[in-house]
Design a protein around this motif. Sequence first.
Motif: not given
Length: 425
Positions: A135-137, A142-147, A170-176
């Motif tokens: 689920l977390k993966e 889904l964060f990446d795709v919707h961005m 989480f950290l790399i996506r929070a950065a993005k």
Amino acid sequence: MKYLFTILTFVLLQSCTTTTNDKITNSEDYDQYLQSVAPKTTSKYFDLWNSKIKPDSIQLTSFGIVASQYDAYFKATGEIDYLKKSEQALEKAVEIAAIGRSGYRRSLARNYISQHRFKEALVQAEAALEIGAGLKETQSLLFDVHMELGNYDLAKTYLDSIKTGSSFDFLIRAAKWNDCKGDLTSTINYMEQAKNLAEKTYSKPLILWAYTNLADYYGHAGRIKESYAFYLKSLELDQQNAYAKKGIAWIVFSYENNPQEALRILDSVTKNHHSPDYYLLKAEIASFMGNQKEQSINLDEYIIRTKNPKFGDMYNAYNIDLYLNETGQLDKALELAKREVENRPTPESYNFLAYSYFKLNNKKEALTIIEKYVEGKTFEPGVLINVAEIYKANGYKAKSNALKQELMGALYELGPSMKSKIESL
């Protein structure tokens, strides 16, 4: 190092009027990495698993391993055939998998993202979510795709769903996310945490990913020495890392005003790495130097490579910029910009649509698009310079002048070719 929207703005700056920053690079630091070696695109291990794949094969493990290896070959060479072969293996894995289906769908979605097939990636990501495993993966995906699709509210929801703990994902996506919102201080803070965590894992791919991204962010913040240091650290891990070499070339070109040395670095990269965008960067630098022959050679190389239909929509943004600023194929630019908005309705895509209308002398339509889809929604200098030009043409001098001041502080990202354009706003 955001030069995506600045490529091929052929404005020559006289050396007597160009400010040269303090030199921070030293060729002795990186010369050892410029001995270009052709990457290995096979191995006994790969051949063993690849040999197990037949037209009617049900060797699921083989498809997954082979797909991963083909993806690695694509990243090492820039050759699109490897990415397409990875896609074929993953599609077969998705078709025959009885277990582990969510993992294969996530991998296929990431392959589609690499090909800029974002809507198809979303289909696979949502299918993985429905299956439920990992689920977390899947939420990270889904964060990446919707961005990529410009669905920022949905992206934020998925970012919040993986917020528990301080995982690398989480950290790399929070950065993005913070970079997208223009909060560079928070962006760097999250990326530095991700770097520290990656170093503790001793995972070379994670460390390399963290180093190159942190180098980029430091560059955006004007921390050029730190940016350079992390590109060098990346090369210590991977001597043939084309992205890190490109990063150093950009510092040499945009910060130190040494286009000849930048071209020397990039020439070493393109001996064995053939992503089309490297040739556009070489063309931009050659143009700045006034070397029309070198410029034409690299433009031709780019055009020849991107004619390959296997690239699909991967180079739409580059091609739109080419049509608008070099070839003058304005109707073609507009057509492609509309396609890009359909595929990827982000502020950056709408910027291309607006600027296409602007170049076609429909400045009112350009302004309408900017105000509705771009204004306040992106902080990319390459977008803002077009926005400022459209504002000025529509009589919005105050708005244009405000962006002009901001853009002068982003000259490193935009590149020295853009200085006179900014000054003319």
